[in-house]
Design a protein around this motif. Structure first.
Motif, short mmCIF file in Angstrom:
data_model
loop_
_atom_site.label_atom_id
_atom_site.label_comp_id
_atom_site.label_asym_id
_atom_site.label_seq_id
_atom_site.Cartn_x
_atom_site.Cartn_y
_atom_site.Cartn_z
N GLY A 77 0.79 -1.23 0.00
CA GLY A 77 0.00 0.00 0.00
C GLY A 77 0.81 1.27 0.00
N VAL A 78 1.82 1.36 0.88
CA VAL A 78 2.63 2.57 0.98
C VAL A 78 3.45 2.76 -0.29
CG1 VAL A 78 4.48 3.68 2.27
CG2 VAL A 78 2.69 2.46 3.48
N TRP A 79 4.08 1.69 -0.76
CA TRP A 79 4.89 1.79 -1.97
C TRP A 79 4.04 2.10 -3.19
CZ3 TRP A 79 9.85 2.52 -1.91
CH2 TRP A 79 10.58 2.10 -0.81
N MET A 80 2.87 1.49 -3.27
CA MET A 80 1.97 1.74 -4.40
C MET A 80 1.50 3.19 -4.39
SD MET A 80 0.73 0.09 -7.00
CE MET A 80 0.62 -1.61 -6.59
N THR A 81 1.17 3.70 -3.21
CA THR A 81 0.75 5.09 -3.10
C THR A 81 1.87 6.04 -3.53
OG1 THR A 81 -0.73 4.53 -1.27
CG2 THR A 81 -0.13 6.84 -1.50
N ALA A 82 3.08 5.76 -3.09
CA ALA A 82 4.22 6.60 -3.47
C ALA A 82 4.48 6.54 -4.97
CB ALA A 82 5.46 6.17 -2.69
N LEU A 83 4.43 5.36 -5.53
CA LEU A 83 4.69 5.19 -6.97
C LEU A 83 3.63 5.88 -7.82
CD1 LEU A 83 6.50 3.80 -9.09
CD2 LEU A 83 4.92 1.87 -8.99
N VAL A 84 2.36 5.68 -7.47
CA VAL A 84 1.26 6.31 -8.23
C VAL A 84 1.33 7.83 -8.09
CG1 VAL A 84 -1.25 6.57 -8.34
CG2 VAL A 84 -0.24 4.30 -8.21
N SER A 85 1.61 8.32 -6.88
CA SER A 85 1.73 9.77 -6.67
C SER A 85 2.88 10.35 -7.49
CB SER A 85 1.96 10.07 -5.19
OG SER A 85 0.87 9.64 -4.43
N ALA A 86 4.01 9.65 -7.51
CA ALA A 86 5.16 10.13 -8.29
C ALA A 86 4.84 10.14 -9.79
CB ALA A 86 6.38 9.26 -8.01
N LEU A 87 4.20 9.09 -10.26
CA LEU A 87 3.83 9.01 -11.68
C LEU A 87 2.86 10.12 -12.07
CD1 LEU A 87 3.81 7.43 -14.41
CD2 LEU A 87 1.79 6.25 -13.51
N LEU A 88 1.82 10.31 -11.26
CA LEU A 88 0.84 11.36 -11.56
C LEU A 88 1.47 12.75 -11.48
CD1 LEU A 88 -2.33 9.97 -9.77
CD2 LEU A 88 -1.87 10.02 -12.22
N SER A 89 2.34 12.95 -10.51
CA SER A 89 3.02 14.25 -10.38
C SER A 89 3.91 14.51 -11.59
CB SER A 89 3.86 14.29 -9.10
OG SER A 89 3.04 14.16 -7.97
N ALA A 90 4.64 13.49 -12.03
CA ALA A 90 5.50 13.65 -13.21
C ALA A 90 4.66 13.96 -14.45
CB ALA A 90 6.32 12.38 -13.42
N LEU A 91 3.53 13.29 -14.59
CA LEU A 91 2.67 13.55 -15.74
C LEU A 91 2.11 14.97 -15.71
CD1 LEU A 91 0.78 10.15 -16.02
CD2 LEU A 91 2.49 11.07 -17.61
N VAL A 92 1.73 15.46 -14.52
CA VAL A 92 1.20 16.82 -14.41
C VAL A 92 2.29 17.83 -14.76
CG1 VAL A 92 0.44 18.56 -12.73
CG2 VAL A 92 -0.65 16.34 -12.78
N VAL A 93 3.48 17.64 -14.23
CA VAL A 93 4.57 18.59 -14.50
C VAL A 93 4.91 18.58 -15.99
CG1 VAL A 93 7.02 19.04 -14.10
CG2 VAL A 93 5.51 18.55 -12.18
N LEU A 94 5.07 17.38 -16.55
CA LEU A 94 5.39 17.30 -17.98
C LEU A 94 4.27 17.85 -18.85
CD1 LEU A 94 7.07 13.78 -18.21
CD2 LEU A 94 8.17 16.00 -18.60
N GLY A 95 3.04 17.53 -18.49
CA GLY A 95 1.91 17.93 -19.32
C GLY A 95 1.54 19.39 -19.23
N LEU A 96 1.46 19.91 -18.01
CA LEU A 96 0.99 21.28 -17.84
C LEU A 96 2.11 22.31 -17.90
CD1 LEU A 96 -1.78 20.86 -15.14
CD2 LEU A 96 -2.01 21.01 -17.61
N PHE A 97 3.24 22.02 -17.29
CA PHE A 97 4.30 23.02 -17.25
C PHE A 97 5.22 22.97 -18.45
CE2 PHE A 97 3.23 22.42 -12.70
CZ PHE A 97 2.71 23.70 -12.49
N TYR A 98 5.43 21.78 -19.01
CA TYR A 98 6.29 21.66 -20.18
C TYR A 98 5.52 21.45 -21.48
CZ TYR A 98 10.24 21.47 -17.02
OH TYR A 98 11.17 21.77 -16.07
N GLY A 99 4.21 21.27 -21.39
CA GLY A 99 3.36 21.17 -22.58
C GLY A 99 3.52 19.89 -23.38
N VAL A 100 3.94 18.80 -22.75
CA VAL A 100 4.10 17.53 -23.45
C VAL A 100 2.71 16.90 -23.60
CG1 VAL A 100 5.16 15.24 -23.37
CG2 VAL A 100 6.41 17.23 -22.50
N GLU A 101 2.26 16.82 -24.83
CA GLU A 101 0.89 16.38 -25.10
C GLU A 101 0.63 14.94 -24.68
OE1 GLU A 101 -2.20 15.94 -28.83
OE2 GLU A 101 -0.39 17.13 -29.08
N ILE A 102 1.60 14.05 -24.89
CA ILE A 102 1.38 12.66 -24.51
C ILE A 102 1.25 12.53 -22.99
CG2 ILE A 102 3.83 12.06 -24.45
CD1 ILE A 102 1.03 9.76 -25.68
#
Length: 173
Positions: A77-102
């Motif tokens: 649970g803890v590791w899954m939460t950390a991994l999913v949070s990191a993945l979603l955070s990376a996608l938000v940063v790449l998508g919204l701040f750097y404009g990466v469409e994928i």
């Protein structure tokens, strides 16, 4: 000008203007709303209609899948939460701040699935704590499916709005 060149200029083959992205989105939500706690929903309807062995099979399968979900949550649970949070955070940063469409497209596909995952954990707890047979089980699975469908409809709507906005803004600019 070549016909293929014209088509590929009009239909840009990036994420939101790519037909395959929308096919994946539709198939994903269709499959997710059909399989409730790892059980196909037609099995729920059959168990309710016929009872007997169909009902026993449903109860056994739901119990097995609920226990499996809760085991995974308890172990990772803890590791899954950390991994999913990191993945979603990376996608938000790449998508919204750097404009990466994928990254935007993947975020809009994956983020709502976290709510469905949390709903599955909640339903698995309810099944383990007593809603594991008869009418309470059918009610729990029905509520789970309807909530999943609601999340899916909202997700598809918001993804379509964002995709149209993105396609129109890139076309105009």
């Amino acid at each position: 000008m070549d016909w293929y060149t014209t088509v590929f200029e009009v239909i840009d083959m990036r994420s939101f203007s790519n037909l395959w992205y929308w096919v994946v989105l539709a198939v994903a939500w269709s499959s997710i709303s059909h399989w409730v706690l790892g059980v196909p929903f037609d099995m729920v309807a059959r168990a309710r209609r016929h009872g007997g062995q169909a009902e026993q099979d449903l109860e056994d399968l739901v119990r097995i899948n609920a226990n499996r979900i809760l085991f995974v949550v308890e172990e990772t649970g803890v590791w899954m939460t950390a991994l999913v949070s990191a993945l979603l955070s990376a996608l938000v940063v790449l998508g919204l701040f750097y404009g990466v469409e994928i990254a935007q497209a993947v975020f809009l596909l994956v983020f709502p699935l976290t709510f469905v995952g949390l709903l599955s954990i909640h339903s698995a707890h309810k099944v383990r704590n007593g809603e594991n047979s008869g009418e309470p089980l059918w009610r729990r699975l029905r509520i789970h499916r309807m909530t999943t469908q609601l999340v899916g409809m909202l997700s598809i709507f918001l993804t379509a709005m964002w995709g149209m906005y993105h396609n129109l803004s890139s076309f105009i600019l």
